[in-house]
Design a protein around this motif. Structure first.
Motif, mmCIF file in Angstrom:
data_model
loop_
_atom_site.group_PDB
_atom_site.id
_atom_site.type_symbol
_atom_site.label_atom_id
_atom_site.label_comp_id
_atom_site.label_asym_id
_atom_site.label_seq_id
_atom_site.Cartn_x
_atom_site.Cartn_y
_atom_site.Cartn_z
ATOM 1 N N ASP A 280 -6.442 2.848 -15.017
ATOM 2 C CA ASP A 280 -7.863 2.242 -15.057
ATOM 3 C C ASP A 280 -7.432 0.695 -14.949
ATOM 4 N N MET A 281 -7.321 0.193 -13.538
ATOM 5 C CA MET A 281 -7.119 -1.200 -13.257
ATOM 6 C C MET A 281 -8.223 -1.568 -13.039
ATOM 7 N N SER A 282 -8.436 -3.242 -13.195
ATOM 8 C CA SER A 282 -9.612 -3.991 -12.547
ATOM 9 C C SER A 282 -9.402 -4.163 -10.986
ATOM 10 N N ARG A 283 -10.316 -4.579 -10.594
ATOM 11 C CA ARG A 283 -10.168 -4.715 -9.011
ATOM 12 C C ARG A 283 -9.071 -6.071 -8.629
ATOM 13 N N ASP A 284 -8.955 -6.764 -9.455
ATOM 14 C CA ASP A 284 -8.009 -8.034 -9.073
ATOM 15 C C ASP A 284 -6.737 -7.486 -9.544
ATOM 16 N N ASP A 285 -6.462 -6.793 -10.389
ATOM 17 C CA ASP A 285 -4.964 -6.291 -10.848
ATOM 18 C C ASP A 285 -4.658 -5.348 -9.645
ATOM 19 N N ALA A 286 -5.605 -4.298 -9.508
ATOM 20 C CA ALA A 286 -5.209 -3.276 -8.203
ATOM 21 C C ALA A 286 -4.677 -3.958 -7.078
ATOM 22 N N VAL A 287 -5.482 -5.154 -6.705
ATOM 23 C CA VAL A 287 -5.255 -5.967 -5.416
ATOM 24 C C VAL A 287 -3.756 -6.646 -5.395
ATOM 25 N N GLN A 288 -3.651 -7.107 -6.649
ATOM 26 C CA GLN A 288 -2.349 -7.599 -7.048
ATOM 27 C C GLN A 288 -1.280 -6.980 -6.839
ATOM 28 N N HIS A 289 -1.503 -5.602 -7.591
ATOM 29 C CA HIS A 289 -0.546 -4.427 -7.573
ATOM 30 C C HIS A 289 -0.105 -3.979 -6.303
ATOM 31 N N LEU A 290 -1.153 -3.590 -5.569
ATOM 32 C CA LEU A 290 -0.878 -3.134 -4.185
ATOM 33 C C LEU A 290 -0.374 -4.113 -3.276
ATOM 34 N N THR A 291 -0.611 -5.813 -3.432
ATOM 35 C CA THR A 291 0.092 -6.702 -2.817
ATOM 36 C C THR A 291 1.497 -6.837 -2.954
ATOM 37 N N SER A 292 2.055 -6.244 -4.177
ATOM 38 C CA SER A 292 3.250 -6.589 -4.630
ATOM 39 C C SER A 292 4.039 -5.381 -3.831
#
Length: 448
Positions: A85-97
């Motif tokens: 259950d990630m926040s939107r910012d965390d999900a974006v950062q994770h997908l960017t990595s």
């Protein structure tokens, strides 16, 4: 040191060599002796094709492992992001990595693709070189082969710079294995500096291939055990010896606690196959490196590192299907085996005989004497064969020379002959003709 015989190698290399041999046989009319010589010569080129092919396969496997590892990590990362259950910012950062990781994988694949293309090009160049062999250019082709053999010898003897210069000046970079030997050079240099880490890394990188080279089909009481380990003790013997040496170095530094911890982690798994060696090495904990006990003193000697280098070279050659001996030695021994006779080791052996030199004698030491079906008499003066056309003549002191040599000497010295062996002077009328006859055993003898 016992050496296992090399396997026949990959059938692809054998088929390619056979194809090249057939191509030679199918060429236009040429002297049969030259065609046979060339066809037989091509049969010796197994290593020439096997080494780049094995290197090509290794590159493909390495690239495949990189893809599997990276894709597995990316898929796990995507699953983790989907389940958590990630926040939107965390999900974006994770997908960017993950995207960055995929971009890194793309760069690695591009580099791997270039390496594969280079290896495939090298295999193609060697096939073309074999197919270009023809009776019309046999001399030039053999000259290139000699240069290849010399480069192989230099690389095995660690003359890397000289080998590279010869390959570049002769434009045979694709026909020699400089890059393969550079891989070995890193490990050999490290072992010379008493470091085992690069050698252990090499064992880890080639673990599956080392296992495959030691796997045998075993039949016990009529039942076939597929991929049975016939020689498990030697399966990774080199890696085991490296671990032992690393343990010994810890004992030498009197760091016994680290040595015990190291043994539990890295040596204990070998107990089922190498218990005697382990017991002997573990006993060094009770001794110092300056011990006078012969059993344990040998373990601390510097020559153990030389033994490791020899072991690595053998494993490396087996891995790539190379001969354990340099090709130059093999070709020289093939020629020396036809020249070696008991006379070659006598003090009065002629300087024209290659075996009059100590280096060639050492190389020919393990070879049998050549089989001579018929004895031959060669004149000491002219080096020509003495036969019915040029019969041997015997001087009063018992030395034998050819008629041609003595006649020429007599003409220049008013009928006088000087024995080159003893310096004695005789008249030409004093010589006696020798007759060649056969003894009961079929061997030739001479009679005056």
């Amino acid at each position: 040191m016992d050496v296992d015989p090399l396997p026949n190698g990959n059938s692809t290399a054998a088929v390619a060599t056979t194809t090249a041999t057939a191509a030679v046989a199918a060429t236009g009319p040429a002297p049969s002796s030259k065609v046979n010589q060339l066809a037989e010569s091509l049969k010796l080129e197994h290593q020439f094709l096997r080494v780049p092919f094995e290197h090509y396969k290794k590159t493909i496997r390495s690239n495949h492992r990189v893809v599997e590892k990276e894709m597995s990590s990316v898929i796990s990362g995507v699953s983790e992001a989907a389940d958590s259950d990630m926040s939107r910012d965390d999900a974006v950062q994770h997908l960017t990595s993950l995207v960055s990781r995929l971009q890194g994988l793309k760069r690695k694949l591009e580099e791997g693709s270039r390496a594969e293309h280079l290896q495939a090009q090298r295999c193609r160049a060697r096939l073309d070189h074999l197919e270009s062999a023809d009776t019309d250019n046999l001399s030039e082709w053999n000259n290139t082969r000699v240069k290849r053999i010399l480069v192989d010898y230099m690389l095995r003897m660690s003359y890397y710079d000289t080998a590279m210069k010869l390959a570049e000046s002769s434009n045979i970079q694709d026909l020699v294995d400089i890059d393969v030997f550079h891989e070995a050079r890193k490990v050999i240099d490290a072992l010379q500096n008493k470091e085992v880490a690069p050698a252990l890394a090499w064992c880890a990188d080639n673990k599956s291939r080392l296992k495959k080279s030691k796997t045998h089909m075993v039949e016990i009481q009529g039942s076939r055990l597929l991929r049975g380990m016939l020689n498990l003790a030697r399966l990774s013997k080199f890696e085991f010896q490296l671990r032992l040496q690393e343990f010994i170095e810890l004992v030498r530094a009197e760091n016994n606690m680290r040595a015990i911890t190291y043994a539990r982690k890295y040596l204990a798994p070998w107990g089922s196959t190498h218990m005697k060696e382990l017991q002997r090495v573990m006993a060094t904990l009770a001794f110092r490196s300056n011990t006078e006990c012969a059993t344990y003193k040998a373990l601390f000697e510097p020559k153990q590192w030389d033994y490791l280098m020899d072991q690595f070279k053998q494993e490396f050659c087996r891995l790539y299907g190379m001969t354990l001996e340099p090709l130059l030695n093999i070709y020289l021994q093939a020629g020396l085996s036809a020249l070696k006779t008991p006379f070659c080791y006598e003090d009065d052996c002629t300087k024209e005989d290659p075996l009059s030199q100590e280096s060639f004698r050492k190389l020919a030491l393990p070879l049998p004497f050549s089989k001579q079906h018929h004895s031959k008499l060669v004149c000491y003066i002219t080096k020509e064969l003495m036969d019915t056309e040029n019969p041997p003549l015997v001087l009063p002191n018992g030395y034998v020379y050819s008629t041609k040599a003595l006649e020429e000497m007599a003409k220049k010295n008013n009928g006088k002959i000087t024995c080159p062996k003893t310096g004695s002077v005789y008249s030409y009328s004093d010589v006696v003709k020798a007759y060649i006859s056969r003894s009961w055993g079929g061997e030739r003898g001479t009679s005056a």
